[in-house]
Scaffold this motif. Structure first.
Motif, PDB file in Angstrom:
ATOM      1  N   TYR A  67      40.674  -8.139  69.853  1.00 17.37           N
ATOM      2  CA  TYR A  67      39.491  -7.901  68.569  1.00 17.37           C
ATOM      3  C   TYR A  67      39.948  -6.457  68.521  1.00 17.37           C
ATOM      4  O   TYR A  67      40.076  -6.023  67.498  1.00 17.37           O
ATOM      5  N   ASP A  68      40.554  -5.556  69.392  1.00 14.84           N
ATOM      6  CA  ASP A  68      40.459  -4.103  69.102  1.00 14.84           C
ATOM      7  C   ASP A  68      42.161  -4.517  68.620  1.00 14.84           C
ATOM      8  O   ASP A  68      42.846  -3.366  67.228  1.00 14.84           O
ATOM      9  N   ASN A 102      36.603  -1.026  72.690  1.00 10.32           N
ATOM     10  CA  ASN A 102      35.947   0.438  72.591  1.00 10.32           C
ATOM     11  C   ASN A 102      35.414   0.435  71.046  1.00 10.32           C
ATOM     12  O   ASN A 102      35.395   0.733  69.907  1.00 10.32           O
ATOM     13  N   ASN A 133      41.442  -5.327  64.983  1.00  8.11           N
ATOM     14  CA  ASN A 133      40.144  -4.095  63.845  1.00  8.11           C
ATOM     15  C   ASN A 133      41.690  -2.494  63.628  1.00  8.11           C
ATOM     16  O   ASN A 133      42.092  -2.411  62.495  1.00  8.11           O
ATOM     17  N   LYS A 134      42.689  -2.312  64.642  1.00  7.87           N
ATOM     18  CA  LYS A 134      43.645  -1.429  64.271  1.00  7.87           C
ATOM     19  C   LYS A 134      44.267  -1.816  63.003  1.00  7.87           C
ATOM     20  O   LYS A 134      44.907  -1.018  62.073  1.00  7.87           O
ATOM     21  N   ILE A 167      34.425  -5.881  72.312  1.00  8.02           N
ATOM     22  CA  ILE A 167      35.058  -4.858  71.528  1.00  8.02           C
ATOM     23  C   ILE A 167      35.084  -4.123  72.720  1.00  8.02           C
ATOM     24  O   ILE A 167      33.787  -3.252  74.018  1.00  8.02           O
TER      25      ILE A 167
END
Lengths: 92, 423
Positions: free
Chosen positions: B196-197, B318, B200-201, B316
């Motif tokens: 996911y991170d 972060n 997201n990025k 998540i």
């Protein structure tokens, strides 16, 4: 070492609207110093008063968050893509 | 420091487009920004939040509103005529007494706020409805999100109903049912190789490059996040306009927990509920528990982790709002707990077999943490407690597929049934 740096929207006033710029340095710290030489003041937006990465900014060297690497001492080999991204998005 | 000027939007929103919202305020340094599709403070990168000038609001006015989140429209960044826009009308989900689960866990007075009954079966319909309103007011061409699944479902469905193009990005290893639940509404579901991170990025980068894209949890995040407040408002209203003593909330980025707390604080300030102490507890899966780790270590900084858990909607590594979760849980006298994947599975079955509620892995995490908090004595079992179920178990069937099975396979005869010993 020449690297490319992706600039987030809120910092593009420093780069004359450019979304990607080049910089020099063998570590992220050196790259940010070099970047600040070209675009005065930009480093102070990415680092806090103590010289550390601000809490709400993520910096990636390649695809890796530098917090998983060596932070500001992360090596930046020739041709590396560096991305500076606000760290606010996310889910629940 | 010299502040660069904030970029202006290309279109000026109509008068009253954001209701009683007056601007955007940095949560870190209090820098103010005009209302627009902005999410990060130009001074310090801190998260921007909606600032309001609330009018006097009465319980009667709210109770006279529709049975969905727009009954609280005066407290949200949406126009006064929001009901006229096509939307999924989420919210006002059931608050169920959970006496059976309470007995099982030894809690005297337990409730489940069940958000699995929203239009796409998760609480994400709430936040997406608010984000959609903002996207429409900003005249966005594309409605988009990075998601662990539930948000993708909600964005794809809401965009379809509103007639706006949707593009949703998910990790490629996401549960198949969640993929289908998005793909059925949109032809632009993009699976990204990564966690996911990583997704997201990518979304943050696209948001910086593409004009006219409203990423619900990126560039219209301040509006989106306010939708979570309605969970807090509803719990208070459904309890008869009072706050619970304790509440257990799952933590992914931490946004929902902070917004439920914000909702409680707003209700107190507006005089809609009596001011009283309440404890907020955060729930994480051990395989992705950066906030719980920081809580238990007694530190303020949250070190990102690489997620490895079946609770993918909480994966998540972060969490942007993690530090605020720590603050709220500590200040209110609550805690942050985490449970193993095995405990998540057990808790899903426990909730289903005590209350008839089939929750997804995030809900299993929350109920599992509730159980663990009781066992460790961190949660006072004599106090009224609410636990939030954020999504439906049909989306994460695989998680419990090996946990449950038919009790017996028999021939159609009474003798065969009697032989099972079930009677």
């Amino acid at each position: 070492m020449s690297v490319s740096v992706r600039i987030p929207t809120i910092l593009r006033t420093y780069t004359g609207g450019e979304s990607e710029v080049t910089a020099e340095g063998t570590t992220l710290a050196e790259v940010l110093d070099h970047l600040d030489g070209s675009y005065s003041g930009i480093k102070g937006r990415i680092l806090d008063e103590a010289g550390q990465l601000r809490r709400f900014v993520n910096v990636y060297v390649g695809n890796d968050d530098v917090r998983f690497l060596e932070n500001l001492e992360t090596a930046t080999p020739e041709g590396t893509q560096i991305s500076v991204i606000p760290a606010v998005a996310g889910g629940a | 420091m010299s502040a660069p000027t904030v970029e202006k939007t290309s279109t000026t929103p109509r008068e009253g487009a954001f209701g009683n919202a007056t601007g955007l305020l940095c949560r870190e340094c209090s820098h103010q920004v005009e209302l627009g599709p902005f999410y990060a403070c130009p001074e310090c990168f801190g998260p921007l939040e909606i600032a309001y000038d609330f009018p006097a609001v009465t319980r009667e006015q709210i109770e006279a509103g529709p049975a969905n989140i727009w009954r609280y429209k005066a407290l949200l960044p949406v126009p006064g005529d929001i009901e006229q826009s096509p939307n999924m009308e989420p919210g006002f989900t059931r608050l169920l007494r959970a006496d059976n689960l309470g007995r099982e866990l030894g809690i005297d007075n337990l409730w489940v706020k069940d958000d699995s009954t929203n239009p796409t079966n998760s609480f994400k319909d709430r936040v997406v409805a608010c984000a959609l309103s903002a996207a429409v007011e900003f005249k966005a061409k594309v409605f988009a999100c990075p998601s662990t699944g539930n948000l993708a479902n909600a964005v794809a469905a809401a965009g379809a109903r509103a007639g706006i193009k949707t593009v949703v990005f998910i990790p490629s290893n996401l549960e198949k049912p969640k993929q289908i639940n998005s793909a059925v509404y949109t032809d632009s579901l993009v699976a990204v190789n990564g966690n996911y991170d990583d997704v997201n990025k990518l979304a943050s980068e696209i948001a910086g490059e593409e004009e006219g894209w409203a990423f619900v949890n990126v560039n219209v995040r301040p509006y989106y996040a306010e939708g979570s407040k309605t969970l807090g408002y509803e719990i208070a209203e459904q309890l008869g306009w009072r706050l619970p003593d304790q509440i257990v909330i799952p933590v992914a980025s931490g946004s929902q927990l902070t917004k439920v707390h914000k909702a409680f604080q707003e209700l107190i300030k507006l005089g809609l509920v009596e001011d009283k102490p309440y404890k907020v507890y955060g729930a994480q899966a051990t395989g992705c528990s950066p906030v719980s780790i920081a809580y238990k270590a007694g530190v303020d900084a949250i070190r990102p982790v690489k997620p490895d858990t079946i609770a993918k909607s909480l994966a998540i590594g972060n969490p942007a709002d993690g530090i605020y979760v720590l603050d709220i849980c500590r200040q209110t006298g609550g805690a942050v707990e985490d449970v193993s994947d095995e405990e998540v599975r057990d808790a899903i079955v426990l909730l289903a077999r005590t209350e008839g509620i089939f929750t997804e892995t995030a809900g299993g995490t929350t109920v599992g943490c509730l159980k663990k908090l009781v066992e460790s004595g961190q949660l006072d079992t004599s106090l009224e407690t609410v636990v939030i179920n954020t999504g439906h178990g049909l989306k994460t069937l695989d998680a419990v597929a090996d946990q449950v099975s038919v009790a017996a396979t028999i021939d159609p005869s009474y003798a065969a049934f009697a032989a099972t010993g079930i009677a």
